[in-house]
Design a protein around this motif. Structure first.
Motif, PDB file in Angstrom:
ATOM      1  N   VAL A 261       0.843  -1.196   0.000  1.00 31.74           N
ATOM      2  CA  VAL A 261       0.000   0.000   0.000  1.00 31.74           C
ATOM      3  C   VAL A 261       0.881   1.249   0.000  1.00 31.74           C
ATOM      4  O   VAL A 261       1.592   1.515   0.975  1.00 31.74           O
ATOM      5  N   PRO A 262       0.877   2.019  -1.102  1.00 34.40           N
ATOM      6  CA  PRO A 262       1.510   3.348  -1.059  1.00 34.40           C
ATOM      7  C   PRO A 262       0.587   4.276  -0.265  1.00 34.40           C
ATOM      8  O   PRO A 262      -0.342   4.859  -0.802  1.00 34.40           O
ATOM      9  N   THR A 263       0.829   4.379   1.010  1.00 38.27           N
ATOM     10  CA  THR A 263      -0.129   4.916   1.975  1.00 38.27           C
ATOM     11  C   THR A 263      -0.703   6.267   1.548  1.00 38.27           C
ATOM     12  O   THR A 263       0.049   7.216   1.305  1.00 38.27           O
ATOM     13  N   PRO A 264      -2.029   6.384   1.447  1.00 38.08           N
ATOM     14  CA  PRO A 264      -2.637   7.675   1.106  1.00 38.08           C
ATOM     15  C   PRO A 264      -2.536   8.654   2.279  1.00 38.08           C
ATOM     16  O   PRO A 264      -2.146   8.286   3.383  1.00 38.08           O
ATOM     17  N   VAL A 265      -2.865   9.888   2.013  1.00 36.10           N
ATOM     18  CA  VAL A 265      -2.982  10.974   3.005  1.00 36.10           C
ATOM     19  C   VAL A 265      -1.615  11.481   3.462  1.00 36.10           C
ATOM     20  O   VAL A 265      -1.383  12.693   3.522  1.00 36.10           O
ATOM     21  N   VAL A 266      -0.681  10.590   3.809  1.00 34.30           N
ATOM     22  CA  VAL A 266       0.579  11.025   4.413  1.00 34.30           C
ATOM     23  C   VAL A 266       1.518  11.665   3.399  1.00 34.30           C
ATOM     24  O   VAL A 266       2.460  12.369   3.774  1.00 34.30           O
TER      25      VAL A 266
ATOM     26  N   ILE B 223       6.702  -7.680  -5.526  1.00 29.93           N
ATOM     27  CA  ILE B 223       5.684  -6.986  -4.740  1.00 29.93           C
ATOM     28  C   ILE B 223       5.078  -5.904  -5.618  1.00 29.93           C
ATOM     29  O   ILE B 223       5.806  -5.160  -6.301  1.00 29.93           O
ATOM     30  N   ALA B 224       3.742  -5.808  -5.631  1.00 30.13           N
ATOM     31  CA  ALA B 224       3.055  -4.766  -6.385  1.00 30.13           C
ATOM     32  C   ALA B 224       2.653  -3.640  -5.448  1.00 30.13           C
ATOM     33  O   ALA B 224       1.964  -3.867  -4.452  1.00 30.13           O
ATOM     34  N   SER B 225       3.097  -2.431  -5.741  1.00 31.33           N
ATOM     35  CA  SER B 225       2.690  -1.251  -4.983  1.00 31.33           C
ATOM     36  C   SER B 225       1.383  -0.758  -5.581  1.00 31.33           C
ATOM     37  O   SER B 225       1.349  -0.175  -6.663  1.00 31.33           O
ATOM     38  N   ALA B 226       0.286  -1.008  -4.872  1.00 27.01           N
ATOM     39  CA  ALA B 226      -1.052  -0.978  -5.460  1.00 27.01           C
ATOM     40  C   ALA B 226      -1.661   0.424  -5.480  1.00 27.01           C
ATOM     41  O   ALA B 226      -2.394   0.818  -4.578  1.00 27.01           O
ATOM     42  N   ARG B 227      -1.363   1.195  -6.521  1.00 25.08           N
ATOM     43  CA  ARG B 227      -2.065   2.467  -6.722  1.00 25.08           C
ATOM     44  C   ARG B 227      -3.501   2.162  -7.120  1.00 25.08           C
ATOM     45  O   ARG B 227      -3.762   1.353  -8.009  1.00 25.08           O
ATOM     46  N   LEU B 228      -4.430   2.841  -6.458  1.00 24.62           N
ATOM     47  CA  LEU B 228      -5.852   2.539  -6.630  1.00 24.62           C
ATOM     48  C   LEU B 228      -6.661   3.791  -6.969  1.00 24.62           C
ATOM     49  O   LEU B 228      -6.308   4.902  -6.548  1.00 24.62           O
ATOM     50  N   VAL B 229      -7.744   3.587  -7.673  1.00 23.08           N
ATOM     51  CA  VAL B 229      -8.772   4.621  -7.800  1.00 23.08           C
ATOM     52  C   VAL B 229      -9.541   4.647  -6.481  1.00 23.08           C
ATOM     53  O   VAL B 229      -9.961   3.607  -5.974  1.00 23.08           O
ATOM     54  N   HIS B 230      -9.732   5.830  -5.897  1.00 20.50           N
ATOM     55  CA  HIS B 230     -10.461   5.893  -4.617  1.00 20.50           C
ATOM     56  C   HIS B 230     -11.029   7.292  -4.417  1.00 20.50           C
ATOM     57  O   HIS B 230     -10.449   8.284  -4.854  1.00 20.50           O
ATOM     58  N   ARG B 231     -12.167   7.354  -3.727  1.00 14.92           N
ATOM     59  CA  ARG B 231     -12.835   8.641  -3.515  1.00 14.92           C
ATOM     60  C   ARG B 231     -13.127   8.932  -2.042  1.00 14.92           C
ATOM     61  O   ARG B 231     -13.653   9.988  -1.711  1.00 14.92           O
ATOM     62  N   SER B 232     -12.788   7.999  -1.152  1.00 11.87           N
ATOM     63  CA  SER B 232     -12.981   8.200   0.286  1.00 11.87           C
ATOM     64  C   SER B 232     -12.200   7.125   1.024  1.00 11.87           C
ATOM     65  O   SER B 232     -11.708   6.167   0.411  1.00 11.87           O
ATOM     66  N   ARG B 233     -12.118   7.278   2.339  1.00  8.43           N
ATOM     67  CA  ARG B 233     -11.452   6.242   3.131  1.00  8.43           C
ATOM     68  C   ARG B 233     -12.139   4.899   2.967  1.00  8.43           C
ATOM     69  O   ARG B 233     -11.483   3.870   2.721  1.00  8.43           O
ATOM     70  N   ASP B 234     -13.450   4.869   3.076  1.00  6.20           N
ATOM     71  CA  ASP B 234     -14.165   3.601   2.985  1.00  6.20           C
ATOM     72  C   ASP B 234     -14.052   2.986   1.595  1.00  6.20           C
ATOM     73  O   ASP B 234     -13.929   1.761   1.457  1.00  6.20           O
TER      74      ASP B 234
END
Length: 294
Positions: free
Chosen positions: A11-16, A263-274
């Motif tokens: 997980v390429p950690t979001p927010v930080v 290892i795959a660093s999983a960049r994702l489409v996302h619109r909220s934490r949930d």
């Protein structure tokens, strides 16, 4: 779907870290509790590691290109270590020239103890001259200094009485307590050149490039002798959307594996934490399907 070699997810950690044209709008007002919930979900789902990057101060004129938000990895991972159990904590990356190797060994060795042996040190040479100048760190010979720092780290991590003698760093007759609890704390090298891959192969345990396409990475990897157990962390060219496009997500993961990723660093489409957590769940299911017998 064709079975591919087993590849773990990260997980390429979001927010930080907020990168221009990459981060989602919700991240701008998210809290550290949102990050913790994502970390806990990734932990539960068996993801390999989270990431956190380092910049001390980004020049204002560079912020639009490099981004301005960079949580400090040590503080961030100290918090996330208390909220997770198994997932590993990978700096991606620390800039070697900003620190004495013993400073890294002590601080992240302590984190390794606190986290129960879950630290991975992703390390880089650095490219931002203004930040080097800000910290009073030499810039022009940073590559040679980074090589020496990597050797010094390998000699000092996991040892309470480290000693090393190199061209730029020398130390001995001292005690570092606590030190890392892992017998061999993993060192990965970041960067965006073939030189970074060669540096990783000669001095580290893995390669975690940025801004390198899977096809380019594969070309470089094919030219080198990669030993067993060496980790290669690659990300997709475009974010994956496993909920709405599971087949495309599976093809994206398969392409990373074919390019040489372990290892795959999983960049994702996302619109909220949930939504991010839902995407993590969907991608884990896709990855499991890829590795299931036909």
């Amino acid at each position: 779907m064709k079975e591919v070699p087993i590849m773990r997810l990260a997980v390429p950690t979001p927010v930080v870290t907020l990168l221009p044209s990459v981060h989602a709008p919700w991240e701008e007002t998210a809290t550290i509790e949102d990050v913790a919930r994502i970390a806990q979900a990734a932990d539960r789902l068996g993801y390999h590691h989270l990431t956190c990057s380092e910049h001390v101060g980004v020049p204002a004129r560079e912020a639009a290109r490099r981004g301005a938000r960079y949580f400090d990895p040590l503080a961030t991972f100290g918090f996330l270590a208390s909220r997770t159990e198994r997932i590993r904590l990978a700096t991606n990356v620390l800039v070697l020239g900003y620190h004495h190797p013993l400073e890294i060994a002590k601080r992240y060795g302590t984190l390794d103890v606190i986290s129960g042996g879950r630290v991975i040190l992703g390390l880089g040479v650095g490219t931002l001259r203004e930040e080097f100048d800000l910290l009073g760190a030499p810039f022009d010979d940073r590559g040679l200094r980074a090589d020496d720092a990597l050797r010094a780290l390998r000699a000092s991590l996991s040892r309470s009485t480290p000693s090393y003698k190199g061209d730029h760093y020398s130390f001995g007759d001292l005690v570092v307590d606590p030190c890392a609890m892992q017998d061999r704390l993993p060192l990965w090298v970041g960067g965006r050149t073939v030189r970074s891959l060669r540096r990783a192969l000669s001095l580290a345990d893995g390669w975690c490039p940025f801004g390198v396409t899977p096809a380019q990475a594969n070309e470089w990897i094919k030219q080198e002798e990669v030993p067993p157990g060496f980790e290669i962390v690659l990300g997709p060219e475009l974010p994956l959307n496993p909920i709405q496009e599971p087949d495309a997500a599976g093809e994206g993961l398969a392409a990373l594996a074919a390019a040489g990723a372990t290892i795959a660093s999983a960049r994702l489409v996302h619109r909220s934490r949930d939504h991010y957590i839902e995407q993590l769940e969907a991608l884990a299911a896709v990855n499991n399907q890829l590795h299931s017998p036909s």
